[in-house]
Design a protein around this motif. Structure first.
Motif, PDB file in Angstrom:
ATOM      1  N   GLY A 182       0.489  -0.640  -0.160  1.00  0.00           N
ATOM      2  CA  GLY A 182      -0.009   0.151  -0.475  1.00  0.00           C
ATOM      3  C   GLY A 182       1.094   1.752  -0.050  1.00  0.00           C
ATOM      4  N   GLU A 206       1.533   3.969  -2.977  1.00  0.00           N
ATOM      5  CA  GLU A 206       0.423   4.915  -3.042  1.00  0.00           C
ATOM      6  C   GLU A 206       1.226   6.620  -2.543  1.00  0.00           C
ATOM      7  OE1 GLU A 206      -3.506   4.347  -1.141  1.00  0.00           O
ATOM      8  OE2 GLU A 206      -4.112   2.870  -2.312  1.00  0.00           O
ATOM      9  N   ASN A 207       1.999   5.921  -2.017  1.00  0.00           N
ATOM     10  CA  ASN A 207       3.116   7.639  -1.341  1.00  0.00           C
ATOM     11  C   ASN A 207       3.642   8.284  -2.092  1.00  0.00           C
ATOM     12  OD1 ASN A 207       1.776   7.352   1.523  1.00  0.00           O
ATOM     13  ND2 ASN A 207       3.381   5.579   2.124  1.00  0.00           N
ATOM     14  N   ARG A 211       1.093   8.847  -7.257  1.00  0.00           N
ATOM     15  CA  ARG A 211      -0.692   9.146  -7.905  1.00  0.00           C
ATOM     16  C   ARG A 211      -1.356   9.185  -8.588  1.00  0.00           C
ATOM     17  NH1 ARG A 211      -1.388  14.079 -11.124  1.00  0.00           N
ATOM     18  NH2 ARG A 211       0.865  14.717 -11.486  1.00  0.00           N
ATOM     19  N   VAL A 212      -2.768   9.238  -8.744  1.00  0.00           N
ATOM     20  CA  VAL A 212      -4.047   8.474  -9.696  1.00  0.00           C
ATOM     21  C   VAL A 212      -3.935   9.767 -10.740  1.00  0.00           C
ATOM     22  CG1 VAL A 212      -5.626   7.394 -10.515  1.00  0.00           C
ATOM     23  CG2 VAL A 212      -4.397   6.704  -8.760  1.00  0.00           C
ATOM     24  N   SER A 230       2.904  -3.870  -6.483  1.00  0.00           N
ATOM     25  CA  SER A 230       2.138  -2.683  -5.870  1.00  0.00           C
ATOM     26  C   SER A 230       0.687  -2.342  -6.307  1.00  0.00           C
ATOM     27  CB  SER A 230       2.866  -2.402  -4.913  1.00  0.00           C
ATOM     28  OG  SER A 230       4.209  -2.861  -4.065  1.00  0.00           O
ATOM     29  N   VAL A 231       1.010  -1.784  -7.545  1.00  0.00           N
ATOM     30  CA  VAL A 231      -0.270  -1.162  -8.303  1.00  0.00           C
ATOM     31  C   VAL A 231      -1.154  -1.849  -8.702  1.00  0.00           C
ATOM     32  CG1 VAL A 231      -0.634   0.040 -10.898  1.00  0.00           C
ATOM     33  CG2 VAL A 231       1.078   0.864  -9.412  1.00  0.00           C
ATOM     34  N   GLN A 248      -3.252  -2.725  -5.354  1.00  0.00           N
ATOM     35  CA  GLN A 248      -3.670  -1.825  -4.953  1.00  0.00           C
ATOM     36  C   GLN A 248      -4.978  -1.424  -6.112  1.00  0.00           C
ATOM     37  OE1 GLN A 248      -2.638  -1.518  -1.529  1.00  0.00           O
ATOM     38  NE2 GLN A 248      -3.436   0.610  -1.741  1.00  0.00           N
ATOM     39  N   SER A 282       3.533   8.841 -11.117  1.00  0.00           N
ATOM     40  CA  SER A 282       2.315   9.343 -11.750  1.00  0.00           C
ATOM     41  C   SER A 282       1.344   8.152 -12.110  1.00  0.00           C
ATOM     42  CB  SER A 282       1.556  10.397 -12.607  1.00  0.00           C
ATOM     43  OG  SER A 282       1.683  10.416 -13.588  1.00  0.00           O
TER      44      SER A 282
END
Length: 301
Positions: A95, A98-99, A102-103, A127-128, A131, A259
């Motif tokens: 997780g 996400e730090n 960014r989406v 990881s992506v 998530q 991103s």
């Protein structure tokens, strides 16, 4: 725009940085000490002939050249680290992406029926995908994910992700090798609550069996600073397979180093994937001078 010539685009000799790193981590030598020693060799200039600056033929900063090397080292080191983590530690680790990412854009996730997700071997891809699967389960009611893979070597990360997705999010992840009669099996598995993840950036020279089985091709734009990129032709059967399954097809790519972008693939959408050059796991396959520079209007779509 001049596409690269596939036969001369990639270097398949054993003197490659990724194979050098894999050999260093093999067997009982897999430890943090090996990672530190590899980084010291990079910083000492002993491996310059293998690094991204030499492979790409581009004028790259020392920072980017080093980052590309660290990405390959840590991509190989990651499964070793994951195997020593508890379930809670693994969830936090996966997780944490996400730090840093960014989406940037998210479209195409609201359609009915199975979802076909094209993606690429970005340094943070597992990881992506973890998530995204968790998001689809929680917010879109998807209960199953299928990851299509070549099955050429064991991938410890995938087994760990299978277990954690089930335990933490109640999602079944099926690992389906692209071998034998794989598509009929996929068709039997697929329901309206299934998300299919497909890595579309395999160079045909590096995966000749996949290239023979899947005659489709896709484009990958490797970006570096505004207006500068390399283009690569890669293996992909997504258009045909997604249509045969009646699946909504989307693309997950990486417009910049920080991103993620999710977008539908349709008649009015570009089918070229984007990834920063230094973050693409297959950059060690690049040749020295055979790559084509993509014009400015293609580099940052």
């Amino acid at each position: 725009m001049n596409a690269i010539t596939p036969s001369s685009a990639f270097d398949l000799t054993p003197d490659r940085f990724d194979t050098f790193v894999a050999s260093a981590f093999a067997g009982n030598r897999a430890s943090r000490h090996v990672r530190d020693r590899l980084i010291a060799q990079v910083d000492g200039g002993r491996l310059d002939h293998m690094l991204l600056r030499a492979r790409s033929g581009l004028t790259l900063s020392d920072e980017v050249n080093r980052k590309a090397a660290l990405n390959i080292i840590d991509f190989a080191f990651e499964p070793i680290v994951l195997q020593g983590m508890s379930a809670d530690q693994t969830v936090r680790y996966l997780g944490a992406v996400e730090n840093t990412l960014r989406v940037h854009e998210a479209r195409g996730l609201d359609g009915f029926g199975p979802l076909w997700v094209d993606t690429i071997h970005h340094v943070c891809v597992f990881s992506v995908l973890f998530q995204l699967a968790a998001f689809l389960g929680k917010n879109r009611g998807f209960s199953q994910a299928v990851l299509l893979h070549q099955g050429q070597r064991p991938e410890p990360r995938l087994r760990i992700v299978v277990d954690i997705l089930r335990r933490a999010h109640g999602i079944t992840l099926v690992l389906l090798p692209l071998q034998g009669h794989w598509f009929p099996r996929l068709a039997r598995l697929t329901t309206p609550a299934t998300a299919i993840f497909y890595l579309t950036d395999m160079p045909p020279e590096a995966f000749p069996q996949a290239a023979r089985r899947q005659r489709g091709r896709s484009r990958l734009l490797l970006t570096h600073e505004p207006g500068v990129a390399l283009q690569a032709e890669t293996v992909s059967g997504s258009q045909i397979f997604a249509r045969r399954l009646g699946a909504t097809r989307i693309m997950l790519d990486y417009p910049s180093t920080d991103s993620v972008r999710i977008r539908p693939v349709g008649a009015d959408e570009s089918t070229a994937s984007l990834c920063p050059l230094e973050d693409w796991v297959f950059w060690p396959l690049l040749g020295v001078a055979q790559q084509a520079i993509v014009p400015d209007d293609f580099a940052h779509r």
